[in-house]
Write a protein that holds these residues in place. Structure first.
Motif, PDB file in Angstrom:
ATOM      1  N   GLN A 166     -56.590 -96.770 -92.681  1.00  0.00           N
ATOM      2  CA  GLN A 166     -56.084 -95.699 -91.645  1.00  0.00           C
ATOM      3  C   GLN A 166     -54.664 -96.060 -91.777  1.00  0.00           C
ATOM      4  OE1 GLN A 166     -58.207 -98.244 -90.567  1.00  0.00           O
ATOM      5  NE2 GLN A 166     -59.863 -97.163 -89.526  1.00  0.00           N
ATOM      6  N   TYR A 168     -51.843 -94.435 -89.000  1.00  0.00           N
ATOM      7  CA  TYR A 168     -51.990 -93.991 -87.661  1.00  0.00           C
ATOM      8  C   TYR A 168     -50.303 -94.054 -87.126  1.00  0.00           C
ATOM      9  CZ  TYR A 168     -56.977 -94.538 -87.136  1.00  0.00           C
ATOM     10  OH  TYR A 168     -58.389 -94.689 -87.227  1.00  0.00           O
ATOM     11  N   ASN A 185     -57.280 -91.109 -92.209  1.00  0.00           N
ATOM     12  CA  ASN A 185     -57.946 -92.414 -92.990  1.00  0.00           C
ATOM     13  C   ASN A 185     -58.363 -91.802 -94.270  1.00  0.00           C
ATOM     14  OD1 ASN A 185     -60.236 -93.940 -93.537  1.00  0.00           O
ATOM     15  ND2 ASN A 185     -61.227 -94.034 -91.707  1.00  0.00           N
TER      16      ASN A 185
END
Length: 302
Positions: A166, A168, A185
């Motif tokens: 991931q 983010y 992802n």
């Protein structure tokens, strides 16, 4: 004599950082009118100004109505200008001084400011991921609300650690165990890659919003995470893909998280969530076949 006047646009969006000026064109009727003198005015010069040639320039966040008036006949037309100004922005041209890098024990990668067309922040993953960076409190002081968008260009890059990778953008950060996030992802196969909304609560990561999208390495993607009250939305390259509702966190600053992926990031912006990306949706699909004599096909553009 002049019988009417119109403008090339009835609404404009300006940004004090990225798109601070646009030209308006006055269209007189009839086209053969000889007196083509017009005057321009702004209802709110503190937000946007206009010069004698119709060039509109952003000054500060707000709204203004630009009016053009014909000398012959006194006909008028107007355009509403919406001016936005980012509450926080960083293109890393001055380095990484707005960020507290690797603030929490655990992640063991390394940051550097690199050149990829422009200056970018580069992270080379180690063996452990986590919360990698938090914006400094002083840099965050211009954000006075928990309702905002955070947006950045992100380029995932190759590394060998972990299967679930991931990348983010953190928002409404409370502490290392409590925050929201949204982003990419990245998997080995683009058939498995996703855009996600995530929530870290009491140290447990949940992913309540997931949408399949092909994500390739060494490609720039613009990720936008929008938070308005309990509504959380994620965009990819200007397209809203998913929204979820959660009431756990109402304010907090931004940061970066990975588990565990090398990447580059640039053009981080935080601003008014009303300043949304312009999006064209064409229905039906954008591709079709036709032959001479076929019935007309109507295309709706929203």
């Amino acid at each position: 004599p002049v019988t009417g006047i119109a403008l090339s646009a009835t609404s404009l969006r300006l940004d004090t950082a990225d798109s601070p000026a646009r030209a308006l064109v006055a269209i007189l009727s009839p086209a053969t009118a000889t007196d083509r003198v017009v005057t321009w005015t702004s209802s709110n010069p503190s937000a946007a100004t206009v010069d004698g040639a119709g060039m509109v320039r952003a000054v500060s966040a707000g709204q203004a109505v630009i009016t053009v008036t014909s000398h012959d006949g006194g006909f008028t037309a107007s355009c509403t200008v919406h001016v936005f100004s980012p509450w926080f922005s960083d293109g890393f041209e001055g380095g990484s001084g707005f960020w507290d890098l690797l603030p929490i024990a655990g992640p063991n990668g390394a940051f550097s400011v690199a050149t990829d067309g422009t200056s970018v922040l580069k992270y080379t993953a180690g063996t452990v991921g986590g919360v990698l960076a938090l914006v400094e409190d002083a840099a965050w002081s211009g954000v006075a609300t928990g309702d905002y968008y955070v947006e950045a260009r992100i380029k995932p890059q190759a590394n060998s650690t972990t299967g679930n990778k991931q990348l983010y953008l953190i928002a409404r950060y409370q502490d290392p165990t409590s925050w929201y996030a949204a982003g990419l992802n990245v998997q080995t196969s683009t058939a498995s890659t996703q855009i996600e909304i995530a929530k870290m609560s009491a140290g447990s990561l949940a992913r309540p919003g997931q949408v399949r999208r092909p994500i390739s390495l060494d490609t720039w993607y613009t990720v936008r995470f929008e938070l308005v009250g309990s509504s959380l939305g994620v965009y990819l390259d200007g397209e809203l893909l998913r929204t979820v509702t959660d009431v756990s966190f109402t304010s907090g600053k931004i940061g970066l998280f990975t588990a565990n992926k090398s990447f580059e990031i640039d053009d981080v912006r935080v601003g008014d969530p009303d300043d949304r990306p312009v999006q064209l949706t064409i229905s039906p699909d954008t591709e079709w076949a036709a032959e001479a004599g076929d019935a007309p096909r109507a295309i709706t553009v929203n």
